[in-house]
Design a protein around this motif. Sequence first.
Motif, PDB file in Angstrom:
ATOM      1  N   ALA A  62       0.854  -1.192   0.000  1.00 42.62           N
ATOM      2  CA  ALA A  62       0.000   0.000   0.000  1.00 42.62           C
ATOM      3  C   ALA A  62       0.886   1.238   0.000  1.00 42.62           C
ATOM      4  N   ARG A  63       0.520   2.227  -0.837  1.00 39.91           N
ATOM      5  CA  ARG A  63       1.288   3.472  -0.944  1.00 39.91           C
ATOM      6  C   ARG A  63       0.475   4.612  -0.339  1.00 39.91           C
ATOM      7  N   LEU A  64       1.134   5.454   0.417  1.00 37.44           N
ATOM      8  CA  LEU A  64       0.464   6.596   1.027  1.00 37.44           C
ATOM      9  C   LEU A  64       0.084   7.617  -0.041  1.00 37.44           C
ATOM     10  N   GLU A  65      -1.179   8.021  -0.042  1.00 34.67           N
ATOM     11  CA  GLU A  65      -1.681   9.007  -0.999  1.00 34.67           C
ATOM     12  C   GLU A  65      -2.087  10.313  -0.334  1.00 34.67           C
ATOM     13  N   SER A  66      -2.717  10.244   0.842  1.00 30.79           N
ATOM     14  CA  SER A  66      -3.218  11.452   1.503  1.00 30.79           C
ATOM     15  C   SER A  66      -2.854  11.436   2.983  1.00 30.79           C
ATOM     16  N   PRO A  67      -1.709  11.998   3.340  1.00 28.42           N
ATOM     17  CA  PRO A  67      -1.333  12.032   4.760  1.00 28.42           C
ATOM     18  C   PRO A  67      -2.390  12.685   5.656  1.00 28.42           C
ATOM     19  N   PRO A  68      -3.009  13.837   5.269  1.00 32.96           N
ATOM     20  CA  PRO A  68      -4.005  14.438   6.158  1.00 32.96           C
ATOM     21  C   PRO A  68      -5.160  13.493   6.485  1.00 32.96           C
ATOM     22  N   LEU A  69      -5.586  12.704   5.488  1.00 30.10           N
ATOM     23  CA  LEU A  69      -6.697  11.782   5.737  1.00 30.10           C
ATOM     24  C   LEU A  69      -6.283  10.695   6.733  1.00 30.10           C
ATOM     25  N   LEU A  70      -5.041  10.175   6.577  1.00 34.79           N
ATOM     26  CA  LEU A  70      -4.594   9.148   7.513  1.00 34.79           C
ATOM     27  C   LEU A  70      -4.441   9.711   8.922  1.00 34.79           C
ATOM     28  N   TYR A  71      -3.934  10.926   9.038  1.00 33.53           N
ATOM     29  CA  TYR A  71      -3.860  11.540  10.365  1.00 33.53           C
ATOM     30  C   TYR A  71      -5.243  11.600  11.002  1.00 33.53           C
ATOM     31  N   GLU A  72      -6.236  11.990  10.201  1.00 34.83           N
ATOM     32  CA  GLU A  72      -7.603  12.113  10.720  1.00 34.83           C
ATOM     33  C   GLU A  72      -8.167  10.752  11.111  1.00 34.83           C
ATOM     34  N   LEU A  73      -7.982   9.745  10.251  1.00 32.71           N
ATOM     35  CA  LEU A  73      -8.536   8.422  10.528  1.00 32.71           C
ATOM     36  C   LEU A  73      -7.887   7.780  11.758  1.00 32.71           C
ATOM     37  N   LEU A  74      -6.594   8.026  11.962  1.00 31.68           N
ATOM     38  CA  LEU A  74      -5.893   7.429  13.103  1.00 31.68           C
ATOM     39  C   LEU A  74      -5.973   8.293  14.362  1.00 31.68           C
ATOM     40  N   GLY A  75      -6.549   9.479  14.238  1.00 27.89           N
ATOM     41  CA  GLY A  75      -6.610  10.371  15.400  1.00 27.89           C
ATOM     42  C   GLY A  75      -5.235  10.821  15.850  1.00 27.89           C
ATOM     43  N   ARG A  76      -4.370  11.004  14.889  1.00 32.32           N
ATOM     44  CA  ARG A  76      -2.963  11.305  15.182  1.00 32.32           C
ATOM     45  C   ARG A  76      -2.618  12.719  14.719  1.00 32.32           C
ATOM     46  N   ARG A  77      -1.854  13.450  15.509  1.00 35.00           N
ATOM     47  CA  ARG A  77      -1.433  14.791  15.131  1.00 35.00           C
ATOM     48  C   ARG A  77      -0.168  14.716  14.279  1.00 35.00           C
ATOM     49  N   PRO A  78      -0.054  15.528  13.239  1.00 29.85           N
ATOM     50  CA  PRO A  78       1.173  15.549  12.431  1.00 29.85           C
ATOM     51  C   PRO A  78       2.385  15.884  13.291  1.00 29.85           C
ATOM     52  N   VAL A  79       3.524  15.294  12.952  1.00 32.81           N
ATOM     53  CA  VAL A  79       4.720  15.487  13.745  1.00 32.81           C
ATOM     54  C   VAL A  79       5.152  16.949  13.751  1.00 32.81           C
ATOM     55  N   GLY A  80       4.826  17.688  12.673  1.00 32.75           N
ATOM     56  CA  GLY A  80       5.159  19.106  12.654  1.00 32.75           C
ATOM     57  C   GLY A  80       4.457  19.861  13.766  1.00 32.75           C
ATOM     58  N   GLN A  81       3.185  19.525  14.008  1.00 34.12           N
ATOM     59  CA  GLN A  81       2.440  20.153  15.091  1.00 34.12           C
ATOM     60  C   GLN A  81       3.012  19.753  16.448  1.00 34.12           C
ATOM     61  N   LEU A  82       3.348  18.465  16.570  1.00 33.29           N
ATOM     62  CA  LEU A  82       3.940  17.994  17.818  1.00 33.29           C
ATOM     63  C   LEU A  82       5.282  18.677  18.074  1.00 33.29           C
ATOM     64  N   MET A  83       6.056  18.877  16.986  1.00 30.76           N
ATOM     65  CA  MET A  83       7.350  19.543  17.127  1.00 30.76           C
ATOM     66  C   MET A  83       7.165  20.973  17.597  1.00 30.76           C
ATOM     67  N   GLU A  84       6.208  21.686  17.001  1.00 26.92           N
ATOM     68  CA  GLU A  84       5.978  23.073  17.401  1.00 26.92           C
ATOM     69  C   GLU A  84       5.532  23.162  18.853  1.00 26.92           C
ATOM     70  N   ALA A  85       4.682  22.231  19.271  1.00 24.13           N
ATOM     71  CA  ALA A  85       4.230  22.229  20.663  1.00 24.13           C
ATOM     72  C   ALA A  85       5.390  21.928  21.605  1.00 24.13           C
ATOM     73  N   ALA A  86       6.250  20.970  21.211  1.00 24.02           N
ATOM     74  CA  ALA A  86       7.385  20.593  22.060  1.00 24.02           C
ATOM     75  C   ALA A  86       8.392  21.726  22.171  1.00 24.02           C
TER      76      ALA A  86
END
Length: 380
Positions: A62-86
């Motif tokens: 399986a190849r990743l096509e839409s990272p934003p959709l996967l973040y939403e489906l997994l309930g996961r925050r993008p690492v960029g957001q986590l980095m900014e918060a950290a």
Amino acid sequence: MSDLLDRYEGGAESPIAYPDYDGFIDVAQMDKFVRELRDVERRGGIRITRGRGLKSEQIKHARLESPPLLYELLGRRPVGQLMEAATGRLLEGLELPVQFETSLDALRSAWSRGREWQGFSLDDADRLRPAFVMAKAIFEQRHVGLDYRTFSRRFAGDSKALERLEGPVVRLLSGLVEVPPAARPRDALRTLGLEKFAPPILLSGRLDFDVAELSAAAPRYFGIPPAEAERLRFRERPEYVLTVENFASFSRHLMEADPHRVGITIYVGGYPSLATQSALKTIATALPANIPFFHWSDIDPDGTWIFRTIERAIARELKPHLMSVDLADRLGKLPADRTRLPTGTMPSAMSDLVAYLRRDDAKWLEQEELDPKLPPANAW
């Protein structure tokens, strides 16, 4: 799907994941997995590639096509957001000088890819924050006059915090202040003045200490606290002053080259601590300007760093002893790894050797490989 996002955050533009069919407990678990992947494909999150022939119904990858959709489906925050918060938690209320931006950029780059910086992940922001606080204090010279634990307690609220964070602190200061190119973090901090307590400085020569007539007792060498160097008295004019990096070479010089103590020989303890540098300045100031000063180190980047450090400390001409391009070329060996050389443009008797060591064919030589001898009498 989490694996796809992990690799996407690690820098892969369009990562591919392969199912591990042998890892399923039973067929029911495998069917559930396949249904979930197909559902995500219908939504546009991934693109599935199937096998061929008898495996045409089996998912090959399986190849990743839409990272934003996967973040939403997994309930996961993008690492960029986590980095900014950290980094926000890391730097909250801390006004860092602009010189720290290079290190901050490296940290953000690592954390934005889900990687560690100096062994700290973005989940460790709170543990790493004291390193930035202490590095800022050192850069601003607020550590001067404080011992290692007092400094740590005063600026990090914990007397052992610096001990745990030596590596990141030195990494933050690298390029901002000059530290030994290959030193362990604790040794690097010693050169800046941070040590638990300064070790004694070892000296040999016709010297007295305050009212103690050590020159009459004639010990091979003796040790004093570096801060008490002003209590030294010179029984007679020394022919030279020689500082030595290595203890074995220091001892051999006293026994083989100068058993009659015509000069003053000083063991600087490897990388000279700030207290040792101050003691050397005191000695240099007390002696006439026409007494030659020499230094003997390994012929390698650290040796040139030590030479330059002592040269700055004594604020007078310093000559290399048994440290030459000719000796390195004839007797040295090619190093396994190259190390950063001292920076700066100050005039120095070490300039030719530094230029040589920058060459790809430059050889290094440990001072223990050489027999000691007196500095030249006509050096001045």
